[in-house]
Design a protein around this motif. Structure first.
Motif, PDB file in Angstrom:
ATOM      1  N   LYS A  32       0.837  -1.200   0.000  1.00 27.51           N
ATOM      2  CA  LYS A  32       0.000   0.000   0.000  1.00 27.51           C
ATOM      3  C   LYS A  32       0.873   1.251   0.000  1.00 27.51           C
ATOM      4  O   LYS A  32       0.628   2.194  -0.757  1.00 27.51           O
ATOM      5  CB  LYS A  32      -0.918  -0.005   1.221  1.00 27.51           C
ATOM      6  CG  LYS A  32      -1.860   1.169   1.316  1.00 27.51           C
ATOM      7  CD  LYS A  32      -2.756   1.029   2.552  1.00 27.51           C
ATOM      8  CE  LYS A  32      -3.772   2.122   2.662  1.00 27.51           C
ATOM      9  NZ  LYS A  32      -3.227   3.446   2.859  1.00 27.51           N
ATOM     10  N   THR A  33       1.904   1.252   0.821  1.00 27.01           N
ATOM     11  CA  THR A  33       2.808   2.401   0.898  1.00 27.01           C
ATOM     12  C   THR A  33       3.520   2.618  -0.425  1.00 27.01           C
ATOM     13  O   THR A  33       3.604   3.747  -0.919  1.00 27.01           O
ATOM     14  CB  THR A  33       3.830   2.205   2.034  1.00 27.01           C
ATOM     15  OG1 THR A  33       3.130   2.045   3.264  1.00 27.01           O
ATOM     16  CG2 THR A  33       4.779   3.385   2.134  1.00 27.01           C
ATOM     17  N   VAL A  34       4.027   1.550  -1.018  1.00 25.68           N
ATOM     18  CA  VAL A  34       4.732   1.661  -2.299  1.00 25.68           C
ATOM     19  C   VAL A  34       3.783   2.161  -3.385  1.00 25.68           C
ATOM     20  O   VAL A  34       4.142   3.027  -4.179  1.00 25.68           O
ATOM     21  CB  VAL A  34       5.375   0.309  -2.690  1.00 25.68           C
ATOM     22  CG1 VAL A  34       5.852   0.323  -4.131  1.00 25.68           C
ATOM     23  CG2 VAL A  34       6.524   0.005  -1.753  1.00 25.68           C
ATOM     24  N   ALA A  35       2.569   1.659  -3.415  1.00 15.39           N
ATOM     25  CA  ALA A  35       1.589   2.115  -4.410  1.00 15.39           C
ATOM     26  C   ALA A  35       1.313   3.611  -4.260  1.00 15.39           C
ATOM     27  O   ALA A  35       1.248   4.341  -5.257  1.00 15.39           O
ATOM     28  CB  ALA A  35       0.300   1.318  -4.279  1.00 15.39           C
ATOM     29  N   GLU A  36       1.183   4.072  -3.032  1.00 14.86           N
ATOM     30  CA  GLU A  36       0.939   5.501  -2.791  1.00 14.86           C
ATOM     31  C   GLU A  36       2.145   6.343  -3.193  1.00 14.86           C
ATOM     32  O   GLU A  36       1.987   7.406  -3.805  1.00 14.86           O
ATOM     33  CB  GLU A  36       0.581   5.735  -1.325  1.00 14.86           C
ATOM     34  CG  GLU A  36      -0.785   5.177  -0.962  1.00 14.86           C
ATOM     35  CD  GLU A  36      -1.097   5.226   0.519  1.00 14.86           C
ATOM     36  OE1 GLU A  36      -0.226   5.654   1.317  1.00 14.86           O
ATOM     37  OE2 GLU A  36      -2.215   4.839   0.891  1.00 14.86           O
ATOM     38  N   LEU A  37       3.349   5.885  -2.859  1.00 10.90           N
ATOM     39  CA  LEU A  37       4.552   6.623  -3.235  1.00 10.90           C
ATOM     40  C   LEU A  37       4.731   6.654  -4.755  1.00 10.90           C
ATOM     41  O   LEU A  37       5.140   7.681  -5.312  1.00 10.90           O
ATOM     42  CB  LEU A  37       5.786   6.016  -2.574  1.00 10.90           C
ATOM     43  CG  LEU A  37       5.888   6.240  -1.072  1.00 10.90           C
ATOM     44  CD1 LEU A  37       7.029   5.412  -0.486  1.00 10.90           C
ATOM     45  CD2 LEU A  37       6.085   7.709  -0.757  1.00 10.90           C
ATOM     46  N   ARG A  38       4.430   5.550  -5.425  1.00  7.37           N
ATOM     47  CA  ARG A  38       4.530   5.528  -6.888  1.00  7.37           C
ATOM     48  C   ARG A  38       3.545   6.504  -7.513  1.00  7.37           C
ATOM     49  O   ARG A  38       3.854   7.125  -8.526  1.00  7.37           O
ATOM     50  CB  ARG A  38       4.296   4.114  -7.414  1.00  7.37           C
ATOM     51  CG  ARG A  38       5.469   3.207  -7.172  1.00  7.37           C
ATOM     52  CD  ARG A  38       5.229   1.815  -7.692  1.00  7.37           C
ATOM     53  NE  ARG A  38       6.437   1.020  -7.531  1.00  7.37           N
ATOM     54  CZ  ARG A  38       6.458  -0.303  -7.458  1.00  7.37           C
ATOM     55  NH1 ARG A  38       5.335  -0.984  -7.540  1.00  7.37           N
ATOM     56  NH2 ARG A  38       7.596  -0.936  -7.295  1.00  7.37           N
ATOM     57  N   GLU A  39       2.388   6.639  -6.927  1.00  4.51           N
ATOM     58  CA  GLU A  39       1.387   7.578  -7.434  1.00  4.51           C
ATOM     59  C   GLU A  39       1.863   9.023  -7.258  1.00  4.51           C
ATOM     60  O   GLU A  39       1.725   9.835  -8.157  1.00  4.51           O
ATOM     61  CB  GLU A  39       0.051   7.371  -6.716  1.00  4.51           C
ATOM     62  CG  GLU A  39      -1.070   8.253  -7.207  1.00  4.51           C
ATOM     63  CD  GLU A  39      -1.463   8.007  -8.647  1.00  4.51           C
ATOM     64  OE1 GLU A  39      -1.930   8.967  -9.297  1.00  4.51           O
ATOM     65  OE2 GLU A  39      -1.313   6.869  -9.137  1.00  4.51           O
TER      66      GLU A  39
END
Length: 64
Positions: A11-18
């Motif tokens: 979830k954190t990685v997905a948010e940072l990628r966004e």
């Protein structure tokens, strides 16, 4: 809501990628590790990935 460490990380990685679209990065997840890298083989893999990333972005060389 994330219920496991892996779900939280994803979830954190997905948010940072966004947020940081277009910024080159590496993401490593070792299923046999917790917070940090305790196993020598995982540390070596981490260092190799870091070395390659830094060589690419800062110039220089890395071992293959």
């Amino acid at each position: 809501m994330a219920t496991t460490y892996e779900e939280l990380h994803e979830k954190t990685v997905a948010e940072l990628r966004e947020i940081a679209k277009g910024i080159d990065h590496e993401y490593l997840l070792f299923s046999d590790e917790g917070h940090g890298f305790a196993r020598p083989e995982n540390r070596l893999k981490f260092y190799a990935v870091c070395e390659k990333f830094l060589a690419k972005h800062l110039g220089g060389r890395s071992e293959s």
